[in-house]
Design an enzyme around this catalytic site. Structure first.
Site, PDB file in Angstrom:
ATOM      1  N   HIS A  46     -13.282  14.673  -0.161  1.00 21.60           N
ATOM      2  CA  HIS A  46     -14.499  14.486  -0.786  1.00 21.60           C
ATOM      3  C   HIS A  46     -15.395  13.285  -0.293  1.00 21.60           C
ATOM      4  O   HIS A  46     -14.535  12.290   0.027  1.00 21.60           O
ATOM      5  CB  HIS A  46     -14.380  14.326  -2.303  1.00 21.60           C
ATOM      6  CG  HIS A  46     -13.890  15.869  -2.780  1.00 21.60           C
ATOM      7  ND1 HIS A  46     -14.645  15.973  -4.300  1.00 21.60           N
ATOM      8  CD2 HIS A  46     -13.205  16.756  -2.308  1.00 21.60           C
ATOM      9  CE1 HIS A  46     -14.028  17.323  -4.705  1.00 21.60           C
ATOM     10  NE2 HIS A  46     -13.202  17.799  -3.502  1.00 21.60           N
ATOM     11  N   GLU A  48     -16.708  10.916  -1.905  1.00 25.03           N
ATOM     12  CA  GLU A  48     -16.367   9.663  -2.787  1.00 25.03           C
ATOM     13  C   GLU A  48     -15.167   8.944  -2.375  1.00 25.03           C
ATOM     14  O   GLU A  48     -15.064   7.716  -1.990  1.00 25.03           O
ATOM     15  CB  GLU A  48     -16.443  10.142  -4.009  1.00 25.03           C
ATOM     16  CG  GLU A  48     -17.598  10.571  -4.826  1.00 25.03           C
ATOM     17  CD  GLU A  48     -17.565  12.147  -4.905  1.00 25.03           C
ATOM     18  OE1 GLU A  48     -18.082  12.571  -5.948  1.00 25.03           O
ATOM     19  OE2 GLU A  48     -17.196  12.682  -4.081  1.00 25.03           O
ATOM     20  N   CYS A  76     -16.430  14.899  -9.515  1.00 28.74           N
ATOM     21  CA  CYS A  76     -15.659  15.878 -10.051  1.00 28.74           C
ATOM     22  C   CYS A  76     -14.669  15.007 -10.731  1.00 28.74           C
ATOM     23  O   CYS A  76     -14.441  13.888 -10.584  1.00 28.74           O
ATOM     24  CB  CYS A  76     -14.984  16.915  -8.919  1.00 28.74           C
ATOM     25  SG  CYS A  76     -13.886  16.016  -7.753  1.00 28.74           S
ATOM     26  N   CYS A  79     -12.519  12.821  -8.167  1.00 26.63           N
ATOM     27  CA  CYS A  79     -13.327  11.441  -7.573  1.00 26.63           C
ATOM     28  C   CYS A  79     -13.567  10.395  -8.908  1.00 26.63           C
ATOM     29  O   CYS A  79     -13.508   9.319  -8.772  1.00 26.63           O
ATOM     30  CB  CYS A  79     -14.429  11.985  -7.160  1.00 26.63           C
ATOM     31  SG  CYS A  79     -14.261  12.885  -5.485  1.00 26.63           S
TER      32      CYS A  79
END
Length: 147
Positions: A46, A48, A76, A79
Site C-alpha cells: 500500500h 502508506e 485501511c 495502514c
C-alpha cells in the site's frame, strides 16, 4: 496533498489503483510511495506502508513522531496500524473510503486506547482524489465489459 496526488498518478501509469502517499518532516518530503499491490503481488504494498518505510530508511529510525503523512485515500486497518506504530504526528487524507476506511468511514481505529493517536484531517482535495479513483474503476469496468 498535491505531491501525494502526483504519487497516485505514478500508480495509475502502471495500471495500479491510483493511491499515493508522502511523509513530511519540517516541510520536507522524507518518504513517498504509491500503490504497488498488483505489480509486486503483495497485499502489503500500500502507498502508506511504502512511504512510511521510505521515511524510516531516510531518517534512520522507525519513530516518525515529528512527521506528517499525506495520503489520497482514507487508510485501511493495516495502514492505520502502521501509522500508530510509526508514531505519525498528523494524518491528512483526501477521499473517504466507505468500504475499508478506518478514520471514520467504517470505523475510527484511532478512537481505541492505543499508545499513539495522530491528529486526523480528512477530505483534503477530496474531489481531486476521489475523481482519480472513480475514473480508474470506471475504465476498469468498461474494459471488462468489452472483453
Amino acid at each position: 496533498m498535491r505531491l501525494a496526488i502526483e504519487q497516485a498518478l505514478l500508480a495509475k501509469e502502471i495500471g495500479e489503483v491510483p493511491i499515493g502517499a508522502i511523509v513530511v518532516k519540517d516541510n520536507e518530503v522524507v518518504g513517498s510511495g504509491y500503490n504497488k499491490r498488483e505489480t509486486q503481488k503483495l497485499a502489503t504494498s500500500h502507498a502508506e506502508l511504502i512511504a512510511i518505510e521510505d521515511a524510516c530508511k531516510r531518517l534512520g529510525g522507525w519513530r516518525l513522531h515529528e512527521c506528517d503523512l499525506y495520503v489520497t485515500l482514507e487508510p485501511c486497518p493495516m495502514c492505520s496500524g502502521a501509522i500508530i506504530n510509526s508514531r505519525i504526528k498528523n494524518l491528512f487524507f483526501g477521499a473517504f473510503d466507505s468500504k475499508a476506511g478506518c478514520c471514520g468511514s467504517v470505523i475510527n481505529i484511532f478512537e481505541n486506547p492505543f499508545n499513539h493517536k495522530p491528529q486526523i484531517f480528512g477530505g483534503l482535495l477530496q474531489q481531486d482524489c476521489g475523481k482519480l479513483l472513480t475514473e480508474f474503476f470506471l475504465k476498469l469496468r468498461k474494459a471488462k465489459v468489452e472483453k
